[in-house]
Write an enzyme that holds these catalytic residues in place. Structure first.
Site, mmCIF file in Angstrom:
data_model
loop_
_atom_site.group_PDB
_atom_site.id
_atom_site.type_symbol
_atom_site.label_atom_id
_atom_site.label_comp_id
_atom_site.label_asym_id
_atom_site.label_seq_id
_atom_site.Cartn_x
_atom_site.Cartn_y
_atom_site.Cartn_z
ATOM 1 N N LYS A 76 -3.452 -3.352 8.162
ATOM 2 C CA LYS A 76 -3.203 -4.600 8.505
ATOM 3 C C LYS A 76 -2.343 -5.052 7.148
ATOM 4 O O LYS A 76 -2.210 -4.473 6.134
ATOM 5 C CB LYS A 76 -4.803 -5.383 8.124
ATOM 6 C CG LYS A 76 -5.417 -5.317 9.401
ATOM 7 C CD LYS A 76 -5.011 -6.684 10.220
ATOM 8 C CE LYS A 76 -5.731 -6.618 11.673
ATOM 9 N NZ LYS A 76 -5.280 -7.791 12.423
ATOM 10 N N ASP A 77 -1.833 -6.399 7.543
ATOM 11 C CA ASP A 77 -0.840 -6.939 6.333
ATOM 12 C C ASP A 77 -1.709 -7.566 5.436
ATOM 13 O O ASP A 77 -1.709 -8.703 5.498
ATOM 14 C CB ASP A 77 0.081 -7.499 7.040
ATOM 15 C CG ASP A 77 -0.291 -8.343 8.429
ATOM 16 O OD1 ASP A 77 -1.322 -7.840 8.976
ATOM 17 O OD2 ASP A 77 0.317 -9.303 8.915
ATOM 18 N N GLN A 111 3.137 4.384 2.619
ATOM 19 C CA GLN A 111 3.062 3.950 4.217
ATOM 20 C C GLN A 111 3.521 2.490 4.387
ATOM 21 O O GLN A 111 4.038 2.219 5.618
ATOM 22 C CB GLN A 111 1.491 3.853 4.441
ATOM 23 C CG GLN A 111 0.479 2.907 3.930
ATOM 24 C CD GLN A 111 -0.538 2.453 4.851
ATOM 25 O OE1 GLN A 111 -1.285 3.172 5.163
ATOM 26 N NE2 GLN A 111 -0.612 1.305 4.789
ATOM 27 N N GLN A 143 -5.405 -27.539 -11.267
ATOM 28 C CA GLN A 143 -5.586 -28.514 -12.363
ATOM 29 C C GLN A 143 -4.453 -29.674 -12.440
ATOM 30 O O GLN A 143 -3.418 -29.444 -11.846
ATOM 31 C CB GLN A 143 -5.386 -27.837 -13.691
ATOM 32 C CG GLN A 143 -6.275 -26.750 -14.038
ATOM 33 C CD GLN A 143 -8.134 -27.188 -13.760
ATOM 34 O OE1 GLN A 143 -8.776 -26.348 -13.585
ATOM 35 N NE2 GLN A 143 -8.288 -28.328 -14.235
ATOM 36 N N ASP A 147 0.716 -1.223 -0.044
ATOM 37 C CA ASP A 147 -0.035 -0.250 -0.013
ATOM 38 C C ASP A 147 0.853 1.219 0.091
ATOM 39 O O ASP A 147 1.744 1.541 0.804
ATOM 40 C CB ASP A 147 -0.903 -0.060 1.232
ATOM 41 C CG ASP A 147 -1.747 1.127 1.357
ATOM 42 O OD1 ASP A 147 -1.737 1.944 0.588
ATOM 43 O OD2 ASP A 147 -2.633 1.152 2.568
ATOM 44 N N TYR A 206 0.550 -0.134 14.653
ATOM 45 C CA TYR A 206 -0.077 -0.181 13.569
ATOM 46 C C TYR A 206 -0.246 0.583 12.430
ATOM 47 O O TYR A 206 -0.083 1.769 12.778
ATOM 48 C CB TYR A 206 -1.959 -0.389 14.203
ATOM 49 C CG TYR A 206 -2.642 -0.421 13.258
ATOM 50 C CD1 TYR A 206 -3.003 -1.943 12.834
ATOM 51 C CD2 TYR A 206 -3.315 0.400 12.340
ATOM 52 C CE1 TYR A 206 -3.884 -2.312 11.770
ATOM 53 C CE2 TYR A 206 -4.394 0.220 11.509
ATOM 54 C CZ TYR A 206 -4.590 -1.175 10.937
ATOM 55 O OH TYR A 206 -5.581 -1.691 10.148
HETATM 56 C C1 F6R Z 1 -7.936 -0.864 7.943
HETATM 57 C C2 F6R Z 1 -7.588 0.776 7.228
HETATM 58 C C3 F6R Z 1 -8.506 1.608 7.731
HETATM 59 C C4 F6R Z 1 -7.960 2.678 8.642
HETATM 60 C C5 F6R Z 1 -9.021 3.772 8.770
HETATM 61 C C6 F6R Z 1 -8.453 4.788 9.710
HETATM 62 O O1 F6R Z 1 -6.699 -1.629 7.449
HETATM 63 O O2 F6R Z 1 -6.570 0.769 6.655
HETATM 64 O O3 F6R Z 1 -9.580 1.102 7.990
HETATM 65 O O4 F6R Z 1 -7.462 2.097 9.831
HETATM 66 O O5 F6R Z 1 -9.611 4.147 7.696
HETATM 67 O O6 F6R Z 1 -7.239 5.304 9.224
HETATM 68 P P1 F6R Z 1 -6.537 6.496 9.549
HETATM 69 O O7 F6R Z 1 -6.137 6.127 11.306
HETATM 70 O O8 F6R Z 1 -5.324 6.717 8.635
HETATM 71 O O9 F6R Z 1 -7.485 7.747 9.625
HETATM 72 MG MG MG Z 2 -4.671 -2.522 2.054
HETATM 73 MG MG MG Z 3 -4.431 0.847 3.839
#
Ligand code: F6R
Ligand code: MG
Ligand code: MG
Length: 385
Positions: free
Chosen positions: A235-236, A93, A245, A11, A232
Site C-alpha cells: 500500500k502507498d 521494494q 497554531q 519502504d 500490488y
Molecule cells: C501490507 C503489507 C503486508 C504484506 C504481507 C504479505 O501493506 O505490506 O501485510 O502484504 O505481509 O507480504 P508478502 O506477499 O510479501 O509475503
Molecule cells: Mg509500509
Molecule cells: Mg511494506
C-alpha cells in the site's frame, strides 16, 4: 523569503516481514543525507513508521526541485544496498525505477512538499502512517480544518472563522478540484468519503486570513503506488505535513482528529479495513495481522531553515483510550476472517493477488440455467429492494 518543507518516504526493506525498519539501514540513509546535503538543504530529520523510512528536509528551492528529490532517491538507494546485504525482506521494494530521472514522483517513494512563508515561529507536525493509503488522511484533515466539534478555533478564533480551502484530487482519473469550507462542506464530504478515489492533497488559508493569507498549510502524499506499478507492491503508506497554531488548528486540535480510531483500508496484504491506531515511536512497528494500521506524529518548530524537535506527540496516556478502542475494534473485526466488510470489496482487490487466485478457477465455472424472466430482472436496474 520562502521556505520549502519536503517530506519524502519509502519502504526499502524491512524485518522480519513488513514489520519495522532495520536500524543500520536508517543510519545509512541518515549518513548519506548528511554527507551530500551541504549547500542544498539547511536541515533534515530521518524517522520511520512500520517499514517506511521518512526524510523531512528544509530548503529554499521550492517544490519539485530535482536535486532535492535526487538526494532522497540516492539516500534510499544507499540504504537499499545495506538492506540487500542484510537480506532484508523487500529490499528496495519502493524504488520502482533503476535510474533517477529528474523528479521522484511516480518512481515509488511518497512525496509531500509545500513552499511556505515561514512565520516568526513556524510550528508544524509531520504525520506518518503505515499499512494504509493516502485517503486515510481525508477524515483527520477534514476534522482539523473544517469540523468545529474537533477544532473550536473555527468558531472562536477570528483568524480561522472564515475557514479553509481544500484541493481534492481524484487519484483514479488524475484530476483535481478546489472547494472551500464551510461554504462547500457538503460537497467536500460528498467526495472525500470515497477515500480510495478522492484524496485531500492540500489545504490553504483564504485570502482574508489576517496573519497568513493564501498559504499552503497542509500537504499529503498522494502517490498511488498500486496504479504506478500496475500490480500490488505494498500500500502507498501516506504521510502529511500540517502547520499549526496562530490562526491554524492548535497542536492539540490537530492531534484531536486522531482520538477516534476511524477505519482505514490497507492492513494485512493491503486488503482489509481496520482502525487507525495513534502511537508513539516506541510502538511504530506493525505486528498483529501486520498492523493494525498506525499513525505517529512528530512535532517540530522551524526557524531560519533549522529544525527544533521532534516531539513524539502520541507518546501520551491521553491517547490510551483511542488505542484501547482500536484494539477492541481489531478483536471484533478479526473474527470475520476473509469476509467483507473486514476484507475490502472486490473493486479494491484489483491490485492484490486475489485476481490470480480467481483466474485459476475461471475455467471450472459452468453456466447456470437462469429462467428468461429472471435473466431480464437481473440485468435491469432495480430501484427497490
Ligand atoms: C501490507 C503489507 C503486508 C504484506 C504481507 C504479505 O501493506 O505490506 O501485510 O502484504 O505481509 O507480504 P508478502 O506477499 O510479501 O509475503
Ligand atoms: Mg509500509
Ligand atoms: Mg511494506
Amino acid at each position: 523569503m520562502k521556505t520549502t518543507i519536503s517530506h519524502i518516504k519509502a519502504d526499502i526493506g524491512s524485518l522480519p516481514g513488513h514489520t519495522t525498519v532495520y536500524e543500520p539501514v536508517v543510519q545509512e540513509v541518515q549518513k548519506y543525507v548528511s554527507k551530500h546535503s551541504e549547500g542544498l538543504i539547511s536541515d533534515f530529520h530521518i524517522s520511520h513508521v512500520g517499514d517506511d523510512i521518512q526524510i523531512t528536509m528544509i530548503h529554499n528551492h521550492g517544490i519539485d526541485y530535482p536535486e532535492v528529490h535526487e538526494l532522497a532517491w540516492n539516500a534510499f538507494k544507499a540504504g537499499t544496498e545495506v538492506a540487500k546485504k542484510a537480506g532484508l525482506y523487500g529490499a528496495g521494494q519502493d524504488l520502482l525505477k533503476d535510474a533517477f530521472s529528474g523528479n521522484i514522483k511516480g518512481m515509488g517513494p511518497g512525496v509531500a512538499e509545500m513552499e511556505i512563508t515561514a512565520r516568526k515561529s513556524e510550528p508544524f507536525i509531520v504525520y506518518m502512517m503505515d499499512k494504509t493509503e493516502p485517503g486515510a488522511f481525508n477524515f483527520p484533515i477534514y476534522k482539523m480544518f473544517a469540523d468545529p466539534f474537533n477544532t473550536p478555533g473555527l468558531v472562536i478564533d477570528p483568524n480561522m472563522h472564515e475557514g479553509f480551502r481544500f484541493e481534492i484530487w481524484d487519484v483514479v482519473e488524475a484530476k483535481k478540484i478546489e472547494l472551500s469550507a464551510p461554504e462547500n462542506m457538503y460537497d467536500i464530504l460528498a467526495m472525500i468519503g470515497s477515500k480510495g478515489k478522492y484524496v485531500i492533497k492540500r489545504v490553504y488559508t483564504k485570502e482574508t486570513h489576517e496573519k497568513l493569507p493564501d498559504e499552503n498549510v497542509a500537504v499529503i502524499t498522494t502517490d498511488k503506488l498500486s496504479l504506478i506499478a500496475g500490480e500490488y507492491v505494498g500500500k502507498d503508506d501516506p504521510a502529511a505535513v500540517v502547520r499549526i497554531q496562530s490562526g491554524l488548528p492548535a497542536s492539540g486540535e490537530s492531534l484531536e482528529a486522531f482520538s477516534h480510531p476511524f477505519l482505514v483500508s490497507g492492513w494485512m496484504r493491503g486488503s482489509f479495513n481496520g482502525p487507525l491506531m495513534p502511537v508513539g515511536m516506541k510502538y511504530a512497528k506493525m505486528t498483529r495481522f501486520d498492523g493494525p494500521p498506525r499513525v505517529v506524529a512528530l512535532g517540530f518548530v522551524l526557524k531560519e531553515g533549522k529544525l527544533a524537535g521532534p516531539v513524539d506527540m502520541f507518546d501520551d496516556p491521553a491517547f490510551d483510550g483511542a488505542r484501547k478502542t482500536a484494539v477492541d475494534v481489531v478483536d471484533y473485526l478479526r473474527r470475520m476472517g476473509p469476509f467483507e466488510p473486514h476484507r475490502l470489496p472486490d473493486s479494491e482487490m484489483e491490485y492484490t493477488t486475489l485476481p490470480k487466485v480467481l483466474a485459476s478457477l475461471s475455467s471450472r465455472f459452468e453456466p447456470i440455467d437462469v429462467p428468461k424472466k429472471a435473466k431480464k430482472l437481473a440485468s435491469s436496474t432495480r430501484d427497490y429492494d
